[in-house]
Scaffold this active site. Sequence first.
Site, PDB file in Angstrom:
ATOM      1  NE  ARG A  89      -3.605  -1.733   0.308  1.00 22.37           N
ATOM      2  CZ  ARG A  89      -3.940  -3.349  -0.337  1.00 22.37           C
ATOM      3  NH1 ARG A  89      -2.921  -3.565  -0.958  1.00 22.37           N
ATOM      4  NH2 ARG A  89      -4.895  -4.320   0.051  1.00 22.37           N
TER       5      ARG A  89
ATOM      6  CD  GLU B  76      -5.270   0.378   2.412  1.00 22.06           C
ATOM      7  OE1 GLU B  76      -5.243  -0.551   3.486  1.00 22.06           O
ATOM      8  OE2 GLU B  76      -6.662   0.532   1.591  1.00 22.06           O
TER       9      GLU B  76
ATOM     10  CB  SER C 279      -8.930  -0.790   3.843  1.00 23.56           C
ATOM     11  OG  SER C 279      -8.806  -2.445   3.430  1.00 23.56           O
TER      12      SER C 279
HETATM   13  N1  EPU Z   1     -12.199 -10.253   9.852  1.00 24.72           N
HETATM   14  C1  EPU Z   1     -12.687 -10.414  11.069  1.00 24.72           C
HETATM   15  N2  EPU Z   1     -13.360  -9.547  11.421  1.00 24.72           N
HETATM   16  C2  EPU Z   1     -13.202  -7.934  10.785  1.00 24.72           C
HETATM   17  C3  EPU Z   1     -12.760  -7.768   9.739  1.00 24.72           C
HETATM   18  C4  EPU Z   1     -12.304  -8.994   8.928  1.00 24.72           C
HETATM   19  O1  EPU Z   1     -12.517 -11.150  11.808  1.00 24.72           O
HETATM   20  O2  EPU Z   1     -14.291  -7.261  11.108  1.00 24.72           O
HETATM   21  C5  EPU Z   1     -10.718 -11.271   9.308  1.00 24.72           C
HETATM   22  C6  EPU Z   1     -11.760 -11.972   8.230  1.00 24.72           C
HETATM   23  O3  EPU Z   1     -12.321 -12.976   8.674  1.00 24.72           O
HETATM   24  C7  EPU Z   1     -10.705 -13.061   7.767  1.00 24.72           C
HETATM   25  C8  EPU Z   1      -9.430 -11.646   7.806  1.00 24.72           C
HETATM   26  O4  EPU Z   1     -10.022 -10.699   8.883  1.00 24.72           O
HETATM   27  O5  EPU Z   1      -9.695 -13.809   8.204  1.00 24.72           O
HETATM   28  C9  EPU Z   1      -9.244 -10.646   6.669  1.00 24.72           C
HETATM   29  O6  EPU Z   1     -10.157 -10.289   6.364  1.00 24.72           O
HETATM   30  P1  EPU Z   1     -10.410  -9.754   5.015  1.00 24.72           P
HETATM   31  O7  EPU Z   1     -11.080 -11.085   4.367  1.00 24.72           O
HETATM   32  O8  EPU Z   1     -11.994  -9.049   5.054  1.00 24.72           O
HETATM   33  O9  EPU Z   1      -9.575  -8.767   3.975  1.00 24.72           O
HETATM   34  P2  EPU Z   1      -8.906  -7.331   5.037  1.00 24.72           P
HETATM   35  O10 EPU Z   1      -6.693  -7.832   5.222  1.00 24.72           O
HETATM   36  O11 EPU Z   1      -9.636  -7.374   5.912  1.00 24.72           O
HETATM   37  C10 EPU Z   1      -7.330  -7.070   2.819  1.00 24.72           C
HETATM   38  C11 EPU Z   1      -7.827  -5.889   2.485  1.00 24.72           C
HETATM   39  C12 EPU Z   1      -9.246  -4.896   1.171  1.00 24.72           C
HETATM   40  C13 EPU Z   1      -9.368  -6.395  -0.130  1.00 24.72           C
HETATM   41  C14 EPU Z   1      -9.420  -7.376   1.016  1.00 24.72           C
HETATM   42  C15 EPU Z   1      -9.375  -8.515  -0.221  1.00 24.72           C
HETATM   43  C16 EPU Z   1      -5.889  -4.021   3.476  1.00 24.72           C
HETATM   44  C17 EPU Z   1      -6.130  -3.151   4.923  1.00 24.72           C
HETATM   45  N3  EPU Z   1      -7.537  -4.686   3.068  1.00 24.72           N
HETATM   46  O12 EPU Z   1      -8.316  -6.550   3.125  1.00 24.72           O
HETATM   47  O13 EPU Z   1      -8.448  -4.000   0.730  1.00 24.72           O
HETATM   48  O14 EPU Z   1     -10.902  -5.516  -0.440  1.00 24.72           O
HETATM   49  O15 EPU Z   1      -8.183  -7.939   1.875  1.00 24.72           O
HETATM   50  O16 EPU Z   1      -8.952  -8.630  -0.658  1.00 24.72           O
HETATM   51  O17 EPU Z   1      -5.414  -4.781   2.936  1.00 24.72           O
HETATM   52  C18 EPU Z   1      -8.302  -1.623   0.623  1.00 24.72           C
HETATM   53  O18 EPU Z   1      -7.351  -1.816   1.113  1.00 24.72           O
HETATM   54  O19 EPU Z   1      -8.926  -0.550   0.796  1.00 24.72           O
HETATM   55  C19 EPU Z   1      -9.164  -2.824   0.344  1.00 24.72           C
HETATM   56  C20 EPU Z   1     -10.856  -2.681   0.131  1.00 24.72           C
END
Ligand code: EPU
Length: 312
Positions: free
Chosen positions: A180, A301, A231
Amino acid sequence: MQVSAAILPLQALRAAFGKRLRPGVSIARYTSARIGGSADALVDVHSAEELAEAAQMLWKLDLPFIVLGGGSNMLVSDAGVREVVLLNQSSRVKFGDESQPTVWAESGASLGAIARQAARKGLGGLEWAAGIPGTLGGALVGNAGAHGGNLSMVLDLADILHREKGKLQWSAPDLAFKYRESWLKRNPGQAVVLSAQLALSHSAEREIRAQMDTFLAYRRLTQPPGASMGSMFKNPPGDSAGRLIEAAGLKGKRIGNAQISPLHGNFFLNLGEARAVDVFALIQAARRAVQAQFGIELELEIELVGEWQPSH
Ligand code: EPU
């Protein structure tokens, strides 16, 4: 982010930009969170050439400016923006010929729209980007990514206008991408992205679409609709900001009309006319709680844009 309120010389700006200069423009409508005060001066740019001319002019006048694309990864202060805002509406997109699976686009083009056009042409490589809001330029500066893909993985060449070195073509190593982040994000005000060429690959349209649909369905299931900044925090190494905020008990926490999404802990929502200070108070609450309970420092971010108090 700036802390001192410089007064912009509106007459000089009027002389430089004529009717394209708009003084006192509310910025909220140009952001995905629909939050933020007014910009003292906004200049519409409609092409990469206009963006280059405007940047050069402002560097010559020694006036600070920011380039605003989709406004999807930022929180604009209630006090508004004292820098000149260049509203990047450049949008040309050109695909390479059969032998060259590439796409070139101006930095104001929507990344999601480029991905969808590529799919229609049987060109893969951008499946991960279908649901990402914002422009190609913004995605490049912040090395946007999702579902295991990110911009650094597909960048061929970026056309950059550098304050001292003029027009340059930079490849991924020149942009020194990190998670990022890019050189451009770490060196604000030093260069702007005019356009970029991405490397794609021939693939069956059906397969590209199936992959995109799977990613879009996952987003719909795990991410809230409505006005937000995407995010809020970067994921700390080996963990997830959303999981940590949930474990700290903060999902659903509300201050004024700003709320940490009850669905995904890393999404902060504008429930209607939310103030930037209320979102900021939630940011601080999340940081403090995660630090106190897990000893992890969450890093933003999103970018804080505009005039913030020094304590921010
Ligand atoms: N999780 C929780 N509680 C929550 C949210 C998530 O326990 O409230 C857990 C989920 O169950 C999962 C893990 O955390 O096991 C990761 O969550 P998720 O798959 O939703 O992905 P993320 O890491 O929160 C990242 C990117 C997103 C992208 C998604 C899908 C970052 C900061 N975020 O989210 O990117 O859409 O993966 O690939 O890298 C963005 O950067 O603006 C963005 C939306």
